[in-house]
Enzyme design. Structure first.
Site, mmCIF file in Angstrom:
data_model
loop_
_atom_site.group_PDB
_atom_site.id
_atom_site.type_symbol
_atom_site.label_atom_id
_atom_site.label_comp_id
_atom_site.label_asym_id
_atom_site.label_seq_id
_atom_site.Cartn_x
_atom_site.Cartn_y
_atom_site.Cartn_z
ATOM 1 N N GLN A 181 7.731 34.402 2.301
ATOM 2 C CA GLN A 181 8.647 34.130 1.186
ATOM 3 C C GLN A 181 10.111 34.237 1.602
ATOM 4 O OE1 GLN A 181 7.977 33.075 -1.920
ATOM 5 N NE2 GLN A 181 5.760 33.151 -1.736
ATOM 6 N N CYS A 326 -6.548 35.429 -15.317
ATOM 7 C CA CYS A 326 -7.341 34.323 -14.784
ATOM 8 C C CYS A 326 -6.532 33.292 -14.012
ATOM 9 C CB CYS A 326 -8.084 33.614 -15.903
ATOM 10 S SG CYS A 326 -8.949 34.753 -16.945
HETATM 11 N N1 PLP Z 1 2.148 35.706 2.358
HETATM 12 C C1 PLP Z 1 2.910 35.569 1.265
HETATM 13 C C2 PLP Z 1 3.960 36.601 0.966
HETATM 14 C C3 PLP Z 1 2.737 34.476 0.420
HETATM 15 O O1 PLP Z 1 3.506 34.341 -0.673
HETATM 16 C C4 PLP Z 1 1.750 33.520 0.744
HETATM 17 C C5 PLP Z 1 1.494 32.364 -0.152
HETATM 18 O O2 PLP Z 1 1.676 32.443 -1.351
HETATM 19 C C6 PLP Z 1 0.986 33.704 1.905
HETATM 20 C C7 PLP Z 1 1.207 34.815 2.692
HETATM 21 C C8 PLP Z 1 -0.071 32.726 2.309
HETATM 22 O O3 PLP Z 1 0.503 31.543 2.837
HETATM 23 P P1 PLP Z 1 -0.362 30.185 2.891
HETATM 24 O O4 PLP Z 1 -0.408 29.662 1.500
HETATM 25 O O5 PLP Z 1 0.409 29.298 3.817
HETATM 26 O O6 PLP Z 1 -1.698 30.534 3.442
#
Ligand code: PLP
Length: 387
Positions: A181, A326
């Site tokens: 993020q 959900c």
């Molecule tokens: N880590 C964080 C903080 C995320 O917000 C996300 C996705 O929302 C992920 C990991 C996973 O990433 P990906 O959707 O590319 O697998």
């Protein structure tokens, strides 16, 4: 205002940028060879892959040899944690993380627990912030890895990553940060930061879904997650996805170029927060008041059920998300909101609006016009509100 489409869920995914699609297209239509082939058609693809890696490295302040392409943020997180845990198993089986990590981290930790590892989950404060001192205090002789996310995906709190990195370095423990993020929103220079590993996901920065990388600092050895033909220097097998690597590099370049515009995004965020809190009673801001991602707004509304709010916003053309039930295929409220101390009912009534460079002042006006009557309508239907 006339009905419009407002996409305010950029923490979930972002719109693929046409310039990114343009950059990757030749590697699907013309230069689609296998980079491992030694003839020149394959070598042209390899050159594009090398250039993409070098571009990412220069934007992230590290060496090209420290960037490994993966299929997504989830894979990068799994690889960093599993790889480090097993590579250092002789030293110990104790891992440290926080209660507010993404499930890509938490569920990997849970799986490792079943395989005999011990995991300490650090508490966060009311803003979702982990204290570097709590990291220091949790490190033991048998600790091999600390995993703390750079910025939280739900409440936007930006963690004190550089300070934690200093502690782990001093204690000689590996440090991994999930920066999915944060990338594109926070200035990151990997050599200055001091983290040993860092994960990135392309679809959060306007590249297609299914793109990502893991940074592994030179000299850090972790176990492979995916075995096969020995691509990515033998560490992450699978025929290289050249087009996606090119897309990721282009997306990162654009994100870095657009960073000055984040001030405008942060101003829209602050206007939304300020006006929602002022206009709607019985609300609270979740996440840190200042140490937060420029596009993140997360607010809890008493007496509200998150999903109904999302559906009514959707009927007005607004895409947003809630930390409740959900919508995330589970009946539990968000673990992040519970970790910052919200009771279940308040955690259920939370709204996350995540803005981007594409968000306009008119979008903000539109949300501010539509949201208050939606909240009022739902509260009028709630037996608790009227009690
Ligand atoms: N880590 C964080 C903080 C995320 O917000 C996300 C996705 O929302 C992920 C990991 C996973 O990433 P990906 O959707 O590319 O697998």
């Amino acid at each position: 205002m006339e009905k419009r489409f407002v996409y305010a869920d950029n923490a979930a995914t972002t719109k693929p940028d046409p310039r990114v699609l343009e950059a990757m297209k030749p590697y699907l239509t013309e230069c689609w060879g296998n980079p491992s082939s030694i003839y020149s058609f394959g070598q042209d693809a390899k050159e594009a892959l090398n250039k993409a890696r070098a571009k990412i490295a220069s934007l992230m302040g590290c060496d090209a040899g420290e960037i490994y392409f993966t299929s997504c943020g989830t894979e990068s997180d799994n690889w960093a944690i599993r790889g480090a845990a097993y590579a250092n198993i002789r030293k110990g089986k104790h891992l440290i993380t926080t209660k507010v990590e993404h499930h890509a981290v938490l569920h990997t930790m849970e799986a490792l627990k079943k395989e005999g590892f011990e995991v300490t989950y650090l508490d966060v404060d009311e803003y979702g912030m982990v204290s570097p001192e709590s990291v220091r205090n949790a490190i033991r002789d048998d600790t091999t890895l600390v995993a703390v996310m750079y910025a939280n995906n739900e409440i936007g709190t930006v963690m004190p990553i550089a300070e934690i990195a200093k502690i782990t370095k001093e204690k000689k423990v590996l440090f991994f940060t999930d920066a999915v993020q944060a990338i594109g929103h926070e200035k990151i220079n990997l050599h200055e930061l001091g983290a040993d590993m860092l994960s990135c996901s392309g679809h959060k920065i306007n590249a297609p879904k299914g793109t990502g990388f893991l940074y592994i600092r030179k000299g850090v050895g972790i176990r492979n997650l995916i075995e096969g033909g020995g691509q990515e220097k033998g560490k992450r097998s699978g025929t290289e996805n050249v087009a996606y690597a090119v897309a990721l590099a282009k997306a990162l370049e654009l994100a870095c170029e657009q960073m000055p515009d984040l001030e405008r995004v942060a101003a829209m965020r602050d206007r939304l927060i300020h006006e929602i809190l002022a206009k709607i009673p019985d609300t609270r801001l979740n996440g840190h008041p200042t140490q937060r991602l420029p596009g993140n707004v997360n607010i809890s509304f008493d007496f509200i059920e998150g999903e109904s709010m999302i559906l009514l916003l959707d009927s007005c053309g607004i895409c947003a998300s809630t930390g409740s039930a959900c919508s995330n295929n589970s009946l539990e409220p968000s673990h992040v909101l519970l970790a910052i101390g919200l009771p279940h009912e308040k955690a259920h009534g939370s709204l996350r609006l995540s803005l981007s460079h594409e968000t306009t002042d008119e979008d903000v006006d539109y949300i501010l016009e539509k949201l208050p009557p939606i909240i009022q309508r739902l509260r009028d239907m709630s037996p608790l509100y009227n009690a």
